[in-house]
Motif scaffolding. Structure first.
Motif, mmCIF file in Angstrom:
data_model
loop_
_atom_site.group_PDB
_atom_site.id
_atom_site.type_symbol
_atom_site.label_atom_id
_atom_site.label_comp_id
_atom_site.label_asym_id
_atom_site.label_seq_id
_atom_site.Cartn_x
_atom_site.Cartn_y
_atom_site.Cartn_z
ATOM 1 N N MET A 145 64.548 -27.925 -26.554
ATOM 2 C CA MET A 145 64.268 -28.257 -25.157
ATOM 3 C C MET A 145 63.094 -29.214 -25.019
ATOM 4 S SD MET A 145 64.899 -24.727 -23.000
ATOM 5 C CE MET A 145 63.946 -23.630 -24.070
ATOM 6 N N THR A 146 62.151 -29.180 -25.990
ATOM 7 C CA THR A 146 60.914 -29.958 -25.804
ATOM 8 C C THR A 146 60.500 -30.765 -27.034
ATOM 9 O OG1 THR A 146 59.574 -28.038 -26.478
ATOM 10 C CG2 THR A 146 59.990 -28.328 -24.109
ATOM 11 N N ARG A 147 61.322 -30.750 -28.101
ATOM 12 C CA ARG A 147 61.001 -31.502 -29.315
ATOM 13 C C ARG A 147 62.143 -32.453 -29.673
ATOM 14 N NH1 ARG A 147 57.245 -27.540 -28.024
ATOM 15 N NH2 ARG A 147 55.604 -27.413 -29.622
ATOM 16 N N LEU A 148 61.818 -33.487 -30.437
ATOM 17 C CA LEU A 148 62.827 -34.387 -30.954
ATOM 18 C C LEU A 148 63.578 -33.719 -32.100
ATOM 19 C CD1 LEU A 148 60.788 -37.733 -31.089
ATOM 20 C CD2 LEU A 148 62.378 -36.993 -29.299
ATOM 21 N N ASP A 149 64.710 -34.292 -32.471
ATOM 22 C CA ASP A 149 65.445 -33.816 -33.634
ATOM 23 C C ASP A 149 64.734 -34.258 -34.904
ATOM 24 O OD1 ASP A 149 67.276 -32.867 -31.830
ATOM 25 O OD2 ASP A 149 68.800 -34.389 -32.261
ATOM 26 N N ALA A 150 64.982 -33.530 -35.988
ATOM 27 C CA ALA A 150 64.328 -33.846 -37.256
ATOM 28 C C ALA A 150 64.633 -35.267 -37.714
ATOM 29 C CB ALA A 150 64.761 -32.848 -38.325
ATOM 30 N N ALA A 151 65.863 -35.731 -37.518
ATOM 31 C CA ALA A 151 66.249 -37.066 -37.956
ATOM 32 C C ALA A 151 65.556 -38.164 -37.158
ATOM 33 C CB ALA A 151 67.767 -37.238 -37.857
ATOM 34 N N GLN A 152 64.965 -37.805 -36.024
ATOM 35 C CA GLN A 152 64.240 -38.782 -35.201
ATOM 36 C C GLN A 152 62.785 -38.920 -35.636
ATOM 37 O OE1 GLN A 152 65.541 -36.843 -31.415
ATOM 38 N NE2 GLN A 152 66.271 -38.891 -30.864
ATOM 39 N N GLY A 153 62.374 -38.161 -36.643
ATOM 40 C CA GLY A 153 61.071 -38.373 -37.251
ATOM 41 C C GLY A 153 60.005 -37.336 -36.968
#
Length: 278
Positions: free
Chosen positions: A138-146
């Protein structure tokens, strides 16, 4: 208690007193765990956190002992090596069935202990991808986005704006947000991994927010803002933990299953929900 003395030694603030995170402090992707550190229930610098301290933190939120243990003990197992499936695994099953069953959830580095020789974790280790952290946060980027650990102000703003009445966030508000986040991440992240266990984790997280900070149906926006935006337990806004009974595994799973049902069945805007336990 050890957790109390450690908190007092690491900070002049009283245990339970809020202080925002400082430069150099370590935090993870879970707002509730981060808030415990900001209040001194865990080491405020986020380093060398013990299982006993996490367990005490679960009690601060009104979780029952068994549920708190289910969330705590598996992550203090050592990280599973991807090439470790060998005859030693069968020996582990025989000698320590708990460690064998929950090995995929281990986050501790091999031999990681504090100065007293006790198993410990740093809070940023909770960002290990696809253990408890997952895509479509809900509040963090995905791992692949860095960067799957740092809270994103725009996502927090979207979370708070998801309230249909501006005062509370309902189950439907959370479900709508999850669907919108999924559709957005399908476009932004070609490596998106969000199905099965990841979906179950997301549903459980929403259920925890609704059960711990709300009445199971809705939660005040002010509580959500304090927790997700400030990393603060919303006591100033009037929240207090349950008095008469603790939150147990069955009660939590019933609501998580309801939320998962609202995310499906497959169709336009639905998530790829499959049966899984996480």
């Amino acid at each position: 208690m050890a957790s109390t003395s450690r908190a007092q030694q690491s900070s002049p603030l009283h245990r339970g007193e809020y202080a925002p995170v400082k430069p150099g402090d370590l935090r993870g992707p879970c707002p509730a765990i981060n808030a415990l550190a900001n209040h001194g229930y865990l080491p405020r610098d986020g380093r060398n956190v013990r299982a006993s301290e996490i367990l005490d933190g679960m009690n601060q939120y009104g979780l029952g002992r068994f549920l708190g243990a289910m969330f705590t003990h598996p992550i203090f197992l050592e990280q599973q090596q991807k090439d470790s499936q060998s005859t030693s695994s069968w020996w582990s099953l025989i000698t320590n069935p708990f460690a064998y069953a929950f090995a995929p959830f281990g986050m501790r580095e091999k031999g990681q202990k504090d100065s007293d020789g006790l198993s410990c974790l740093n809070l940023d280790q909770l960002a290990l991808h696809n253990v408890i952290e997952h895509d479509v946060s809900m509040t963090r980027l995905d791992a692949a986005q860095g960067d799957n650990n740092t809270p994103q102000p725009d996502l927090i703003a979207d979370l708070l704006a998801s309230s249909s009445n501006g005062k509370t966030m309902t189950i439907d508000d959370f479900v709508g947000l999850c669907k919108r986040r999924y559709e957005k991440q399908k476009q932004d992240n070609p490596q998106l991994d969000f199905q099965g266990m990841q979906v179950q984790s997301a549903c459980t997280e929403v259920a925890l927010v609704l059960k711990v900070f709300g009445n199971g149906k809705e939660v005040p926006v002010d509580y959500v803002k304090a927790l997700f935006q400030e990393g603060r337990i919303p006591r100033n806004e009037g929240w207090s933990k349950r008095k008469w009974w603790t939150l147990g595994l069955l009660e939590l799973n019933v609501l998580a299953s309801k939320i998962k049902g609202l995310l499906g069945p497959p169709g336009e805007g639905a998530l790829p929900v499959v049966d899984a336990v996480h």
